[in-house]
Design a protein around this motif. Structure first.
Motif, PDB file in Angstrom:
ATOM      1  N   ASP A 142      -3.310  15.143  -1.036  1.00  0.00           N
ATOM      2  CA  ASP A 142      -4.057  14.870   0.184  1.00  0.00           C
ATOM      3  C   ASP A 142      -5.454  14.315  -0.135  1.00  0.00           C
ATOM      4  O   ASP A 142      -5.980  13.475   0.596  1.00  0.00           O
ATOM      5  CB  ASP A 142      -4.186  16.151   1.015  1.00  0.00           C
ATOM      6  N   GLN A 143      -6.023  14.756  -1.253  1.00  0.00           N
ATOM      7  CA  GLN A 143      -7.351  14.284  -1.637  1.00  0.00           C
ATOM      8  C   GLN A 143      -7.349  12.819  -2.068  1.00  0.00           C
ATOM      9  O   GLN A 143      -8.398  12.173  -2.072  1.00  0.00           O
ATOM     10  CB  GLN A 143      -7.919  15.163  -2.748  1.00  0.00           C
ATOM     11  N   VAL A 144      -6.192  12.305  -2.456  1.00  0.00           N
ATOM     12  CA  VAL A 144      -6.094  10.878  -2.779  1.00  0.00           C
ATOM     13  C   VAL A 144      -5.361  10.126  -1.672  1.00  0.00           C
ATOM     14  O   VAL A 144      -4.795   9.058  -1.892  1.00  0.00           O
ATOM     15  CB  VAL A 144      -5.401  10.650  -4.147  1.00  0.00           C
ATOM     16  N   LYS A 145      -5.354  10.730  -0.487  1.00  0.00           N
ATOM     17  CA  LYS A 145      -4.821  10.091   0.733  1.00  0.00           C
ATOM     18  C   LYS A 145      -3.322   9.773   0.609  1.00  0.00           C
ATOM     19  O   LYS A 145      -2.863   8.723   1.041  1.00  0.00           O
ATOM     20  CB  LYS A 145      -5.591   8.803   1.052  1.00  0.00           C
ATOM     21  N   LEU A 146      -2.571  10.704   0.013  1.00  0.00           N
ATOM     22  CA  LEU A 146      -1.128  10.536  -0.096  1.00  0.00           C
ATOM     23  C   LEU A 146      -0.417  11.655   0.658  1.00  0.00           C
ATOM     24  O   LEU A 146      -0.678  12.838   0.424  1.00  0.00           O
ATOM     25  CB  LEU A 146      -0.693  10.561  -1.564  1.00  0.00           C
ATOM     26  N   GLU A 147       0.473  11.261   1.561  1.00  0.00           N
ATOM     27  CA  GLU A 147       1.285  12.232   2.290  1.00  0.00           C
ATOM     28  C   GLU A 147       2.506  12.621   1.444  1.00  0.00           C
ATOM     29  O   GLU A 147       3.155  11.762   0.845  1.00  0.00           O
ATOM     30  CB  GLU A 147       1.758  11.633   3.614  1.00  0.00           C
ATOM     31  N   ARG A 154       0.839  -1.192   0.000  1.00  0.00           N
ATOM     32  CA  ARG A 154       0.000   0.000   0.000  1.00  0.00           C
ATOM     33  C   ARG A 154       0.878   1.248   0.000  1.00  0.00           C
ATOM     34  O   ARG A 154       1.876   1.322   0.725  1.00  0.00           O
ATOM     35  CB  ARG A 154      -0.929   0.015   1.215  1.00  0.00           C
ATOM     36  N   ASP A 169       1.086   5.126   0.858  1.00  0.00           N
ATOM     37  CA  ASP A 169       0.419   6.195   1.599  1.00  0.00           C
ATOM     38  C   ASP A 169       1.267   7.461   1.690  1.00  0.00           C
ATOM     39  O   ASP A 169       0.824   8.472   2.240  1.00  0.00           O
ATOM     40  CB  ASP A 169       0.030   5.740   3.003  1.00  0.00           C
TER      41      ASP A 169
END
Length: 409
Positions: free
Chosen positions: A174-179, A73, A75
């Protein structure tokens, strides 16, 4: 994922494509590529995000592809900024030494001074690259640690990008849950992947011919000396073909990929090919030499603009290692010969190096920046671990402060 490995992900958001490279850091510090993804870009123009929704879709699909191949995954990513958004300038900073002997902390203070001195409110400093140091009247020092004096100075290359560009990049991811773990100039990341230490030391010009822009990077003495961009790339070749042949952009792209040559002299016969007209009109037989003429004119302009930029900054005489050509548009037959004709220097194709794993898939200029971003991420992670090992107490306290600030915000 083995507990004995660490993961880094390079995400290259370009004008025509989005690419991701997933790497695992082995115990010996090397990077093994275990997953990749690439999709046509949506919502980018000349390196700037102009359609957030289109970009979100492209990024999400690329990350999903890379996750499936790597079996992990994603992230967090190391991402880049390129094109005309990135600028560099040379500055000098100095200070009085308190201990009379130069320490690593003194160098960090100079770097911070350069970072805040040259970055206006609307810009963000991406990199501060020390070029040389000065101690009292002695100049040209490469390693000042341990030397004694009273006044300590530094010449540095400061690389910046608009703060708004970084902010929208972080917001989109951030909208695709990526830091976002780090933002690196595309120029620096690509150089990390394709240039050798010898080339960086002797002096080399790196040309990254992308879709909407061509990034220009000059190294010398082991450090970056100049970077800039010209707003012309492979997409302009496609557009020229679409106009000149009176066909759709998609058809022009197909013709470029299948029949394109950067030099007309490489087309030996006057072969005719079928070109679909605009709006589904009848197919027109078209000479390959006409196609070659259209392409050559634009390719010549790309390299001529880069040549003018190098001359303007008086960097041409310091390129003893020649030119390295990379980027998705660089794979067209004849591109290296066309560059040699303009620069009158040896030219080689820049392929990602210093990696293992899926090298048969990423061993192409198309993945040079994404691989470079992953390598830069690996370098920073290993440097942080080494600093933690040297000063565990300070590092732990620092991380606690950072965590507290993040929770507070």
């Amino acid at each position: 994922m083995s507990k004995r490995t660490k993961q880094v992900v390079g995400l290259d958001i370009g004008s025509t494509k989005v690419s991701a490279v997933v790497g695992e850091i082995a115990l010996d510090g090397s990077l093994e590529v275990v997953g990749i993804g690439s999709r046509p870009a949506k919502g980018m123009r000349k390196g700037v995000i102009v359609d957030t929704n289109g970009m979100l879709e492209a990024i999400a699909k690329v990350v999903e592809d890379a996750e499936m191949m790597a079996g992990t995954r994603i992230d967090a990513v190391h991402v880049g900024i390129g094109g005309g958004q990135v600028e560099s300038l040379t500055t000098e900073v100095s200070m009085e030494l308190t201990t009379k002997e130069v320490t690593p902390r003194d160098i960090l203070r100079l770097i911070d001074m350069a970072r805040f001195q040259t970055s206006p409110d609307q810009c963000e400093t991406l990199h501060v690259v020390p070029l040389e140091y000065r101690l009292d009247e002695l100049t040209g020092i490469s390693n000042p640690i341990g030397r004694t004096g009273t006044k300590f100075g530094m010449w540095a290359q400061v690389i910046t990008a608009p703060g708004a560009a970084s902010a929208i990049l972080v917001k989109v991811l951030d909208q695709v849950k990526l830091e976002v773990q780090d933002i690196t100039a595309h120029h620096v990341a690509t150089a990390r992947a394709v240039l050798t230490p010898d080339e960086q030391d002797r002096g080399v010009l790196l040309l990254d011919v992308g879709g909407g822009t061509t990034d220009i990077t000059v190294y010398g003495g082991g450090v970056v000396r100049h970077l800039s961009s010209v707003a012309v790339g492979g997409s302009h070749v496609t557009h020229d073909l679409a106009v000149g042949l009176r066909t759709r952009v998609a058809e022009a792209e197909r013709i470029k990929r299948q029949y394109g040559r950067a030099l007309r002299s490489l087309i030996e016969t006057d072969e005719m090919i079928d070109v679909q007209g605009v709006g589904g009109k009848e197919i027109q037989p078209t000479s390959r030499k006409l196609i070659g003429e259209i392409i050559e004119c634009r390719v010549e302009e790309i390299f001529a603009l880069a040549f003018q930029r190098i001359q303007h900054y008086d960097l041409f005489r310091n390129l003893s290692a020649g030119v390295v050509l990379t980027g998705g548009a660089s794979v067209m037959p004849g591109m290296m010969q066309a560059a040699e004709a303009i620069f009158e220097l040896p030219v080689r194709l820049g392929l990602p190096a210093q990696i293992s794993g899926l090298t048969d898939l990423v061993n192409t200029p198309m993945y040079a920046t994404a691989v470079g971003l992953a390598l830069c991420g690996k370098d920073r992670l290993l440097e942080a671990e080494a600093e933690h090992a040297r000063h565990p107490g300070i590092a732990q306290a620092f991380h606690r402060i950072v965590a507290w600030v993040q929770n507070f915000l």
